[in-house]
Design a protein around this motif. Sequence first.
Motif: not given
Length: 291
Positions: A23-29, A45-47, A65-67, A85-89
């Motif tokens: 849990g500590e190594n996992c990104p917060s989101s 996410l936008t990045r 929404w990763i561009p 990375l399916r269905n991003n921007s």
Amino acid sequence: MLPCVRWLQPLLVLLSSVLRAQGENCPSSCLCPDPHTVDCSGRGLTRLPDEIPLDVRRLLLSDNWIPRIPSDFLVLYSDLVYLDLRNNSLSHIEPGTLSTSSRLVFLDLGSNNLTDIPSGTFGQSRSLIKLRLGNNPYLSMVNEDAFLGLTSLRELELERNALSGLQVGALSQLPSLRVVRLEGNPWVCNCNFANLFAWLEENIHKLPNGVEGIECSLPMDGRQVSLSQLSQDSFRECQITLTLTDLLIIIFSGISVSVVAIMTSFFLASIVHCFQRTSKTSKGDEEESEE
């Protein structure tokens, strides 16, 4: 305390510490269902998220929404085998981004805003087995060397894009290809499509639904027809056109060579003539001197 509970207590403590470290190594989101999977799907996410574990093997980033992907993103994740990375921007993939993904087996770039796949996009990812590029509504160009070096690629998805044509070399240089999807593109049945049509007929077993699921528009009136209604004879005029073009090139080249030869001969003849006149003049002067 029961003996069995006392025996399980150290194991429970160890499991608790592992889960806590995970849990500590996992990104917060994101979620991390196992030590080597990071699931950031549908998080708005936008990045790309920060602090992704370096030993990640499955990275799920779909429905965000990763561009863009930084060109050095995969340098640190040498164990990555599955990237979604399916269905991003995403509108393009920077050159060299995937060149370091030596273990990548699965890559999904479908349902983005990609416009073209230039040469060397995948950097000879020799472990890549499945590549999904479908449902990119603006994808209208795939370079002939776009998939160069993907010697292990078995499945390629290019369905429902904006492709009106595709060079055969992009497919013929994939020795391990078993499945290719091309349906749902605005193919144009012109002379540029003739070679691709011939390849599809020879490799019809690689099309999940055969050529019946693929349509193209006729250049004369734009009418849509199924490829199952066409044959090699449908492109016979293209062969005649190509032959005439070759003949015109040969004729033009012959005329050019002839003109150059005539000019060279005239130049050499002029030099010889001048040399003869000079020799006669010199001989006449010598005779006059002797008299």
